[in-house]
Structures are given as structure tokens and as C-alpha cells.
Design a protein around this motif. Structure first.
Motif, PDB file in Angstrom:
ATOM      1  N   LEU A   1      44.402  96.373  57.014  1.00  0.00           N
ATOM      2  CA  LEU A   1      43.188  96.314  56.160  1.00  0.00           C
ATOM      3  C   LEU A   1      42.428  95.094  56.553  1.00  0.00           C
ATOM      4  CD1 LEU A   1      44.833  98.823  54.722  1.00  0.00           C
ATOM      5  CD2 LEU A   1      44.490  97.444  52.416  1.00  0.00           C
ATOM      6  N   TRP A   2      41.381  94.859  56.412  1.00  0.00           N
ATOM      7  CA  TRP A   2      40.672  93.851  56.281  1.00  0.00           C
ATOM      8  C   TRP A   2      39.742  93.838  55.063  1.00  0.00           C
ATOM      9  CZ3 TRP A   2      40.458  89.467  59.520  1.00  0.00           C
ATOM     10  CH2 TRP A   2      41.456  89.640  60.794  1.00  0.00           C
ATOM     11  N   THR A   3      39.923  92.804  54.098  1.00  0.00           N
ATOM     12  CA  THR A   3      39.441  93.101  52.814  1.00  0.00           C
ATOM     13  C   THR A   3      38.904  91.820  52.325  1.00  0.00           C
ATOM     14  OG1 THR A   3      39.766  93.747  50.462  1.00  0.00           O
ATOM     15  CG2 THR A   3      41.508  92.626  51.450  1.00  0.00           C
ATOM     16  N   LEU A   4      37.723  91.803  51.279  1.00  0.00           N
ATOM     17  CA  LEU A   4      37.323  90.891  50.770  1.00  0.00           C
ATOM     18  C   LEU A   4      37.861  90.648  49.227  1.00  0.00           C
ATOM     19  CD1 LEU A   4      35.376  88.245  50.738  1.00  0.00           C
ATOM     20  CD2 LEU A   4      33.592  89.652  49.972  1.00  0.00           C
ATOM     21  N   GLN A   5      38.523  89.815  48.867  1.00  0.00           N
ATOM     22  CA  GLN A   5      39.231  89.684  47.372  1.00  0.00           C
ATOM     23  C   GLN A   5      39.040  88.605  47.105  1.00  0.00           C
ATOM     24  OE1 GLN A   5      40.203  92.560  46.099  1.00  0.00           O
ATOM     25  NE2 GLN A   5      40.049  93.928  47.755  1.00  0.00           N
ATOM     26  N   ASP A   6      38.468  88.425  45.578  1.00  0.00           N
ATOM     27  CA  ASP A   6      38.256  86.932  45.319  1.00  0.00           C
ATOM     28  C   ASP A   6      37.783  85.985  45.982  1.00  0.00           C
ATOM     29  OD1 ASP A   6      39.354  87.846  42.844  1.00  0.00           O
ATOM     30  OD2 ASP A   6      41.564  87.634  43.407  1.00  0.00           O
ATOM     31  N   ARG A   7      36.754  86.622  46.876  1.00  0.00           N
ATOM     32  CA  ARG A   7      35.979  85.473  47.789  1.00  0.00           C
ATOM     33  C   ARG A   7      36.676  84.975  49.030  1.00  0.00           C
ATOM     34  NH1 ARG A   7      33.366  80.958  46.417  1.00  0.00           N
ATOM     35  NH2 ARG A   7      31.638  81.349  47.995  1.00  0.00           N
TER      36      ARG A   7
END
Length: 207
Positions: free
Chosen positions: A100-106
Motif C-alpha cells: 500500500l502507498w497511501t496518504l493519511q493525515d498529510r
């Protein structure tokens, strides 16, 4: 400093001492401000260098992950992106991993499951990946202060001599589902090109 009638020094007057002290205080304050500015510039340069190194390391890992993409026959599509999280299956010497490559909380983060050699193991990893809170502790923050993360592909059908027509993964990419995990040496299945876009305070980064 004043002198006597015989030319011998009498010493500094109080006014002269005060003037000298004021001048020294001003010079010291200017020197401190200069040193503070230099320290801030040094810290800013170090932070910028560290951020650049982290970004380059993250991009290198991303490119390697994409070069190892394989049709797992477990994920609904070989490359899945929902607007915040990119899910892929990649081959490794020990088996197939869900990444997973993800954007979480900037924060742009990467998470990878343990290598799977059985379909049930990869299916379990797929199910766990739906609950970010359950896997976030083992994720690695690649880059902080990221405002947006987008993924685009150039599918073989859209590639021309003039270049690619880049389209968001959410609307264009798909892979036929299957029933078994291929061997780790199986060829990767991927579009002609992958492009990611990161929006950061400094501007947009495209790779």
C-alpha cells in the motif's frame, strides 16, 4: 578620556563609559541576530536536504515496487487506487506481497504485508489492508506535509508515437481476476507507464 594639565591621563568619564557600553551592546545584538539568522538558514538547509533525501528514497522504492507488480489473482485489479490509497501485489523472492502507498493525515506512507505463498495468506492481507488502523503501526512514513496523492497510467492502447494520454487509475486501469498466485518469477503485469503526483507546500512533484 580626559587629561590633566600636566598631560597625565585621569581616566574615562562616566558618559564615555556609558557610550562605549551602549555601542558594545548594539554590536553584540547585531552579532547575535546575524548568528541566529545563520543558524536558521543552516537548519532550513538541513531540513530541505533531509526532505529531498527522503523523497528520493521513497520514489526509488515506489519505482521498484511498480517494477515488481504481478497479477495476484486475488486483488480485484492488478493496480487499485481509491483516491488516497494505491494497492498493488508485487513479487518478492519469498512470495507475493500486498503493498500500500497511501496518504493519511498529510503523510505519504508505505505498508507491505509479509510475503505470501498461499492465496489465503494474500487474501488475509487484502482484508486487513481495508482497516488502516489495524496496519498503520507497521507503516513507514516516506514524506510528511503532503496535501494530495494521485496516480495516473498510460495503458498500451493509449500509447502513441507522440506520447501517452495519462488517465487516473480510478477510471482507466483494470485487470482480469484469476484464481491462483503466480510463481515469484512470473512476468509483471503493468501499463506502459505509471505517473504519480504529490502536492506539497513547495509545489507539485511528478514522477
Amino acid at each position: 578620556m580626559s587629561t590633566s594639565a600636566h598631560g597625565r591621563p585621569k581616566g574615562f568619564t562616566l558618559v564615555e563609559v556609558m557610550v562605549a557600553l551602549v555601542i558594545m551592546a548594539i554590536l553584540a545584538a547585531l552579532a547575535m541576530r546575524g548568528m541566529d539568522a545563520l543558524m536558521r538558514a543552516k537548519e532550513s538547509a538541513l531540513a530541505s536536504t533531509d526532505r529531498t533525501l527522503k523523497l528520493n528514497t521513497g520514489m526509488s522504492q515506489f519505482e521498484y515496487d511498480m517494477s515488481m507488480v504481478v497479477d495476484s489473482k486475488v486483488l480485484p485489479k492488478a493496480i487499485m487506487f481509491d483516491g488516497a490509497t494505491l494497492r498493488i501485489a508485487r513479487r518478492s523472492p519469498q512470495g507475493v506481497q500486498l503493498v500500500l502507498w497511501t496518504l493519511q493525515d498529510r503523510r505519504w506512507q508505505r505498508w507491505a504485508s509479509a510475503p505470501a505463498i498461499h492465496m489465503s495468506e494474500l487474501t488475509d492481507a487484502w482484508m486487513r489492508s481495508q482497516q488502516w488502523g489495524a496496519i498503520s503501526a507497521s507503516a513507514i512514513t516516506v514524506l510528511e506535509n503532503v496535501d494530495d496523492f494521485q496516480v495516473y497510467v498510460c495503458n498500451p492502447a493509449s500509447a502513441t508515437a507522440a506520447g501517452c494520454s495519462w488517465n487516473n487509475v480510478q477510471s482507466t486501469q483494470g485487470a482480469a481476476p484469476g484464481s491462483a498466485i503466480p510463481a515469484s518469477g512470473a512476468p509483471a503485469l503493468q501499463p506502459n507507464g505509471i505517473r504519480i503526483l504529490l502536492k506539497v507546500p513547495e509545489g507539485e512533484i511528478t514522477r
